[in-house]
Scaffold this motif. Structure first.
Motif, short mmCIF file in Angstrom:
data_model
loop_
_atom_site.label_atom_id
_atom_site.label_comp_id
_atom_site.label_asym_id
_atom_site.label_seq_id
_atom_site.Cartn_x
_atom_site.Cartn_y
_atom_site.Cartn_z
N GLY A 1 0.79 -1.23 0.00
CA GLY A 1 0.00 0.00 0.00
C GLY A 1 0.81 1.27 0.00
O GLY A 1 0.30 2.34 0.35
N THR A 2 2.09 1.21 -0.41
CA THR A 2 2.98 2.37 -0.34
C THR A 2 3.16 3.01 -1.71
O THR A 2 3.46 2.34 -2.70
N ILE A 3 2.99 4.33 -1.75
CA ILE A 3 3.26 5.13 -2.94
C ILE A 3 4.56 5.90 -2.70
O ILE A 3 4.77 6.46 -1.62
N TYR A 4 5.43 5.94 -3.72
CA TYR A 4 6.73 6.60 -3.59
C TYR A 4 6.77 7.86 -4.46
O TYR A 4 6.36 7.83 -5.62
N VAL A 5 7.30 8.94 -3.87
CA VAL A 5 7.42 10.22 -4.59
C VAL A 5 8.86 10.72 -4.44
O VAL A 5 9.39 10.80 -3.33
N LYS A 6 9.48 11.05 -5.56
CA LYS A 6 10.83 11.62 -5.55
C LYS A 6 10.89 12.73 -6.59
O LYS A 6 10.59 12.50 -7.76
N LYS A 7 11.28 13.90 -6.18
CA LYS A 7 11.26 15.07 -7.05
C LYS A 7 11.98 14.79 -8.37
O LYS A 7 13.11 14.32 -8.40
N GLY A 8 11.28 15.11 -9.47
CA GLY A 8 11.87 14.97 -10.78
C GLY A 8 11.71 13.61 -11.42
O GLY A 8 12.07 13.43 -12.59
N SER A 9 11.17 12.64 -10.68
CA SER A 9 10.99 11.31 -11.25
C SER A 9 9.76 11.29 -12.16
O SER A 9 8.90 12.17 -12.11
N ALA A 10 9.65 10.24 -12.95
CA ALA A 10 8.54 10.15 -13.91
C ALA A 10 7.97 8.74 -13.97
O ALA A 10 7.51 8.28 -15.02
N GLY A 11 7.98 8.04 -12.82
CA GLY A 11 7.47 6.69 -12.79
C GLY A 11 6.02 6.62 -12.39
O GLY A 11 5.26 7.60 -12.48
N LYS A 12 5.62 5.45 -11.90
CA LYS A 12 4.22 5.21 -11.53
C LYS A 12 3.99 5.18 -10.02
O LYS A 12 2.86 5.02 -9.57
N GLY A 13 5.08 5.27 -9.22
CA GLY A 13 4.91 5.36 -7.78
C GLY A 13 5.02 4.05 -7.04
O GLY A 13 4.69 4.00 -5.85
N THR A 14 5.52 2.99 -7.68
CA THR A 14 5.54 1.68 -7.02
C THR A 14 6.81 1.41 -6.22
O THR A 14 6.86 0.47 -5.44
#
Length: 653
Positions: free
Chosen positions: A109-122
């Protein structure tokens, strides 16, 4: 037919056949976000008669309009059918709904956010690039009715600065509405900052919040505007949490004295623009942990936070400073509580505006403060808590006014410290860490702080309890270190060295940091390197760690001159009735250091003694005495030489 029967006369009449009613309803559609528009729209018909079908009943062609035809991102959009004609039917059109969802499958159930990334959050390697995108994904997954969806329960955010990008208004479908944008928390989804984002197995417990500053900033660098509310929590009664962020620069709208400006409807709740520009809480549960809330202002009251409408909020290990409420006579720079329950643990309030930092403003407002500190001013008439209405309990905390100031207002008080300087390191530089000599060190109550729930670190990532008893405020004062040092004398030219007499009681590494006279010595590879004779003050420091505070001490180092021996070379000459000239004498040097030679000396050699000017045959033992040289780095030891004047006939005999 008999003769008496006659035919009835023929009568004409008008028959009107009304059109039947036919309803055309756009079918609801589900589409997974992939960057393209949805095209497979369809409709359903209700009301066909006499075996009619779409192919026999209509002229024209079905067409689709509404927001759905151009939508490409997560949200709910309107499908509007039109375009049909019929001789036999009155056509009524009903809109349908296009739901665009994400098909992302999360781990735990974890979403990942990193500035400048362009993925889907997995994962960190597949992270989304913005907090706003992470919240949008959480909303999509958690509102989906698909049985195979993994619901989001937390968002991990790596270091960086993030601005709100979407409007939180009902039915806004994540539109960009500039100053009305906000981070709208998703009910039941916790959001954590302070991650590096590139470290294997990085967890909530080992992240470094101060090193990896994660900033939610009101300022939008694209538009140059600031939003009215950075974070909004509305109608969310789940387990909500925001942990490890700096929340800054919110700009609440202006309203009349007790008004609040324009109103937005968010999750069914009317939310005004003016109150709580940092965090706005309505009818919700929220835990705030390990945050710095700074530079937020309101055009009315409640600069940083506004909590209302039967909300329950707890604040832990959080620092408030430089927040303001800008309307004349307004107050609550850090927080206004209206019909809500708020508990504050180990937090520090450092706002400097001449106004109360916290205000309870409803008969059902309840505030409890534990192990916390309010900024002290020499003029103790403001900057803490004002009980307009409601109930206030303060225990094991620091309050800047006299105890009677609070007891006369009906506060429930216990074990507090009043009306002295609490001992911040430097409030003028917004450094609210505690000096080791602070009066609030070891004056908290451990029973008010559950490390299993609130984590075992303070806001500076240091150990929360250093000396058995917790300190007040969001910073835990570290244990002092003691450096012992005595003055030292060394000689010019000595090898690089450390002062063995300098020790620290903790055994941590010592470092020479500076010299008051850099012409005398330099610090080279952690050692003292002499450059010239003289006196200087050396500063030696020991870095702190999560247990011990950094400290430093000075000692005086004297670099004495080195000894340089200057010996006149022995001379022999034949008697010729001429004395040796000064230029005919020379010397040898013993004792140069640091690669020095004659060029490092000043002055001119001169010679004296009983050999000088002699022409007679004889041996003038130690009769050539050199002198005349000077140096800042050498003491001169002059040794005499011998002159032999021989008869012409007995040279070398």
């Amino acid at each position: 037919m008999t003769a008496n029967m006659m035919l009835a006369p023929q009568t004409d009449f008008l028959l009107t056949v009304n059109k039947a009613t036919l309803t055309v309803t756009a079918d609801n559609k589900l589409f997974f976000e992939n960057g393209s528009v949805f095209k497979d729209f369809s409709v359903s018909y209700t009301g066909f008669v006499l075996g009619d079908t779409p192919s026999t009943a209509f002229g024209g062609a079905i067409a689709y309009g509404g927001t759905a035809v151009t939508a490409t991102t997560i949200g709910n959009y309107v499908i509007t059918p039109s375009g049909l004609t019929s001789l036999n039917y009155n056509i009524t059109y009903n809109n349908g709904k296009l739901t665009i969802e994400s098909d992302v499958q999360l781990t735990d159930g974890t979403i990942y956010v990193k500035k400048g990334s362009a993925g889907k959050g997995t994962s960190w390697d597949d992270a989304l690039g913005e907090v706003a995108e992470g919240l949008k994904l959480a909303y999509s997954l958690n509102t989906s009715t698909r049985p195979d969806v993994t619901k989001a329960n937390k968002i991990y955010v790596a270091k960086g600065t993030y601005a709100p990008q979407y409007s939180p208004k009902d039915s806004s479908n994540f539109a960009d509405e500039d100053t009305d944008n906000s981070f709208l928390l998703v009910d039941g989804v916790k959001i954590y900052g302070g991650f590096d984002g590139s470290i294997a197995n990085e967890s909530i417990s080992n992240r470094q919040i101060q090193k990896n500053k994660t900033i939610l900033d009101s300022y939008n660098p694209v538009t140059g505007q600031k939003v009215h509310h950075i974070v909004i929590v509305s109608n969310s009664t789940g387990d909500n949490e925001i942990d490890g962020f700096t929340i800054m620069n919110g700009a609440g709208g202006f309203g009349s004295w007790m008004g609040a400006g324009a109103t937005m409807t968010i999750k069914g709740k009317p939310i005004t623009q003016a109150f709580g520009s940092g965090i706005r809480v309505h009818s919700s549960n929220l835990n705030i942990k390990n945050c710095t809330i700074t530079g937020n202002s309101s055009g009315n009251q409640a600069g940083a936070m506004y909590i209302t409408d039967v909300s329950n909020v707890s604040v832990f290990n959080t620092l408030f400073y430089n927040n303001s409420a800008d309307h004349y006579g307004a107050s609550g720079t850090s927080m206004v509580i209206s019909e809500a329950n708020v508990k504050i643990y180990n937090s520090t309030f450092g706002d400097s505006q001449n106004s109360f930092q916290i205000v309870t403003d409803h008969v059902n407002a309840n505030l409890e403060v534990y192990n916390s500190i309010f900024r002290y001013f020499a003029d103790p008439t403001h900057n803490d808590i004002n009980k307009s209405r409601g109930t206030i309990t303060v225990k094991n905390s620091f309050l800047p006014n006299a105890e009677t100031f609070y007891s006369s207002k009906g506060f429930v008080l216990a074990n507090n410290i009043y009306n002295v300087d609490p001992g911040f390191i430097d409030v003028n530089a917004n450094n609210f860490a505690l000096k080791t000599s602070s009066v609030v060190v070891d004056k908290g109550d451990n029973s008010f702080y559950n490390t299993a729930i609130y984590h075992d670190k303070d806001i500076a990532d240091d150990k929360r309890v250093q000396n058995n008893t917790i300190d007040m405020g969001c910073f835990e004062s570290k244990l002092p270190q003691t450096i012992t040092a005595s003055d030292l004398t060394k000689n010019y030219g000595d090898s690089d060295f450390v002062n063995e007499a300098v020790t620290v009681n903790t055994g941590l590494a010592l470092t020479y940091t500076k010299s008051s006279n850099t012409t005398v010595l330099a610090i080279v590879n952690g050692k003292i390197h002499t450059q010239n004779a003289g006196t200087t003050t050396i500063t030696v420091a020991v870095a702190g760690n999560e247990t011990y505070a950094p400290t430093e001490k000075t000692f005086v180092l004297t670099i004495a001159k080195a000894n340089l021996t200057v010996k006149a070379n022995d001379k022999t000459k034949l008697a010729n009735n001429l004395a040796m000239s000064n230029a005919d004498y020379d010397v040898s040097y013993t004792g140069f250091v640091n690669g020095d030679d004659r060029s490092k000396l000043t002055g001119s050699l001169v010679y004296s003694g009983n050999a000088i000017g002699k022409t007679e045959v004889g041996i003038y033992t130690d009769g050539i005495m050199p002198g005349g040289l000077s140096s800042n780095n050498y003491n001169f030891i002059y040794n005499a030489g011998t002159l032999k004047i021989l008869p012409n006939a007995c040279i070398n005999k």
